[in-house]
Structure formats: C-alpha cells, structure tokens
Design an enzyme around this catalytic site. Structure first.
Site, mmCIF file in Angstrom:
data_model
loop_
_atom_site.group_PDB
_atom_site.id
_atom_site.type_symbol
_atom_site.label_atom_id
_atom_site.label_comp_id
_atom_site.label_asym_id
_atom_site.label_seq_id
_atom_site.Cartn_x
_atom_site.Cartn_y
_atom_site.Cartn_z
ATOM 1 N N ASP A 143 0.830 -1.202 0.000
ATOM 2 C CA ASP A 143 0.000 0.000 0.000
ATOM 3 C C ASP A 143 0.870 1.260 0.000
ATOM 4 O O ASP A 143 1.767 1.409 0.839
ATOM 5 C CB ASP A 143 -0.890 -0.030 1.248
ATOM 6 C CG ASP A 143 -1.714 1.233 1.350
ATOM 7 O OD1 ASP A 143 -2.311 1.654 0.334
ATOM 8 O OD2 ASP A 143 -1.737 1.835 2.446
ATOM 9 N N ASP A 164 0.373 9.612 -6.286
ATOM 10 C CA ASP A 164 -0.402 9.689 -7.525
ATOM 11 C C ASP A 164 -1.484 8.606 -7.572
ATOM 12 O O ASP A 164 -1.449 7.710 -8.423
ATOM 13 C CB ASP A 164 0.596 9.528 -8.700
ATOM 14 C CG ASP A 164 -0.076 9.651 -10.060
ATOM 15 O OD1 ASP A 164 -1.190 10.184 -10.146
ATOM 16 O OD2 ASP A 164 0.539 9.191 -11.041
#
Ligand code: SAM
Length: 280
Positions: A143, A164
């Site tokens: 993650d 992003d």
C-alpha cells in the site's frame, strides 16, 4: 477495488503536467551532490505501449504527449522530461510512454535511490520486471499510503515523494491528506508532490481546505484545465500540489504552463494556474 489501469491514460495532458513537474523537481534536487530518495507511492506499470488496445481505445495520448514531443519551439523547462521520453523512443516514432518510475530512473543518479509501490496484480509484475537490474531501486507490492509512514524519513534526509493515486475511491481525497500529514510528521523537509484530477471542483476545494488545516506551510498549486469546470462526468483539469517546492519551480511552471496550454488546447478553453495555497 483495483479496476483503474493507467495504460488507458498514459501520456495524456494530465501526465504531461505531472511529469513536467516531476522532472523539474528531480533536476532541482540534483543540484546538490548529496543523494536523495525518490518515493513513488502509486507507481503504475512503468512503461506503456501506445499501440496497445487500451491506449488506442481512448487515444488520450494523442491530445497529450503526441502534441508536444516533436515541437521545435519547446521551452527549456521541458528538456529533462523530453530527454526521458526520447530515451524510450528511438528513431522518431512515439511507441512507448514512460510513466513516473521510468522518468525517475532515467533522471536519477548513481547515488540516488528509487522506492516504488504498486498494488495492481497485473501492473506490479510489469513494474518489477522493469527494475530487476537496477540496484538503486526497490519495488514492492504494498500500500502506497503505508510507505509514507514506513519509508520516511530517508537515511539521506533528502527526498522527493510522488503521490499519484487513481481516486477510484472517494476516500482517496481524504487519504492523501492524511498520508501527507503522516509523512510530514516524520520528514518535514521532504518535497511532496500530490497529483489530483478535477472531476468535481468541490472535491478539490475540500481537499485543499483540509490541507490548509494541517498547518503545513509552503504549498504550491499547479493546474492545467482543458475545459471549464463542469458537473458532468469526466476530468476537465488536473494539477499538482507541491509541498516544499524547489525555489525555481514556481517560476518554471509559470513559464511553461501557458505554452503547454496553447499547444495542448489549441481551442483556448480552460485555464492555467500557479499559486500558493499556503506560502512561507
Ligand atoms: N504514477 C504513475 C505514473 O505517473 O506513471 C501512474 C499511477 S496510476 C495514476 C495509479 C496507480 O496506483 C495504479 O496503477 C493503481 O493500481 C495503483 N494503486 C491504487 N491503489 C494503490 C495503493 N493503495 N497503493 C499502491 N498503489 C495503488
């Protein structure tokens, strides 16, 4: 939910702005010899074949990188970005679009480090494969937000963090602010660049307000709109929010963004913006 694939969008107007900012930040950090960490929390596949079914389906790159890459009136601010695009496209034919990890790989030096995370089951192995032989790099299937806690501060105490996410989930708009807060708590001198799409202006206003409420200073906002704001579905603009921008970035983007707007949006609609959310 991981249905987003960047291969549909690679090289579009949003990537052009994002990767221009990314390359200028990297070049600024290279002005000192001391190594730095490039951390890409949502890295994507790395390389995008522009003849793929995905790229051809949307044709987004045709209104993005394809409009600028062979212009002979290109501003100097695009040099580093274009050197990366050209490195993956020999022979005057635009075949591949390099995503943020490959742009970083091209621009970073021997002494710098690249850490990238990607969760997608198809894109992660593609990205890993790209970096198998690069000793400066670490590619994790993990993650991205978690990295803002576990990888910061970098050993070198210098770093550029690109955040992003795909904003597939509405919660991403809050998650990015929390993530930045976590990162900043650990590493207040890092350069953080957050990409955002403008689909509903209200979502961005809320996100910016939450960022202001963190108390973090020196936050620059850079935006290019290809259409006026709208309530209908679809992205009308995109931007980068940069914390601790290198001192030249404001001026560089103020020069290059109107040029990009002219070339990317010949109809002249939309807008550009470079302004401080919170100054010094
Ligand atoms: N940064 C890339 C570039 O500029 O070339 C594009 C990245 S794309 C916009 C976002 C990526 O984030 C997708 O490939 C998606 O699979 C990945 N992703 C989504 N959620 C994630 C998470 N929590 N952690 C890491 N990656 C994630």
């Amino acid at each position: 939910m991981l249905s987003y694939r960047h291969s549909f969008h690679a090289g579009n107007h949003a990537d052009v702005v994002k990767h221009t900012v990314q390359s200028l930040i990297i070049e600024a950090l290279k002005e000192k010899d001391k190594p730095f960490l490039y951390l890409d929390t949502h890295a994507g596949a790395g390389r995008y074949f522009l003849g793929s079914e995905h790229a051809e389906k949307t044709g987004e790159y045709l209104d993005g990188i394809a409009r600028i890459w062979q212009r002979d009136d290109m501003p100097a601010e695009l040099e580093a970005y274009m050197s990366a695009v050209n490195a993956y496209n020999k022979g005057g034919y635009l075949k591949y679009y390099p995503g943020s990890p490959l742009i970083a790989r091209h621009l970073l030096r021997e002494q710098d480090q690249l850490h990238m995370t990607e969760l997608h089951p198809t894109d992660y192995p593609l990205l890993r494969h790209e970096f198998l032989k690069d000793e400066r790099s670490k590619v994790l299937r993990a993650d991205g937000y978690q990295q803002l806690k576990s990888q910061l501060p970098p050993q070198s105490r210098r770093g550029f963090i690109l955040i992003d996410p795909p904003y597939e989930l509405k919660t991403d708009y809050q998650a990015v602010v929390q993530g930045i807060q976590e990162g900043y708590k650990r590493f207040a001198t890092g350069v953080y660049a957050l990409w955002y799409p403008v689909v509903l202006r209200q979502q961005i206003k809320r996100m910016v307000k939450e960022l202001e409420e963190t108390g973090i200073r020196r936050i620059l906002q850079i935006e290019l709109a290809v259409q006026p704001d709208s309530d209908r579905r679809g992205m009308t603009a995109s931007g980068m929010i940069v914390i601790n921008p290198p001192w030249k970035l404001e001026q560089q983007m103020s020069t290059v963004l109107p040029w990009l707007h002219r070339v990317l949006v010949p109809e002249g609609i939309g807008h550009t913006k470079v302004s401080w959310i919170t100054p010094e």
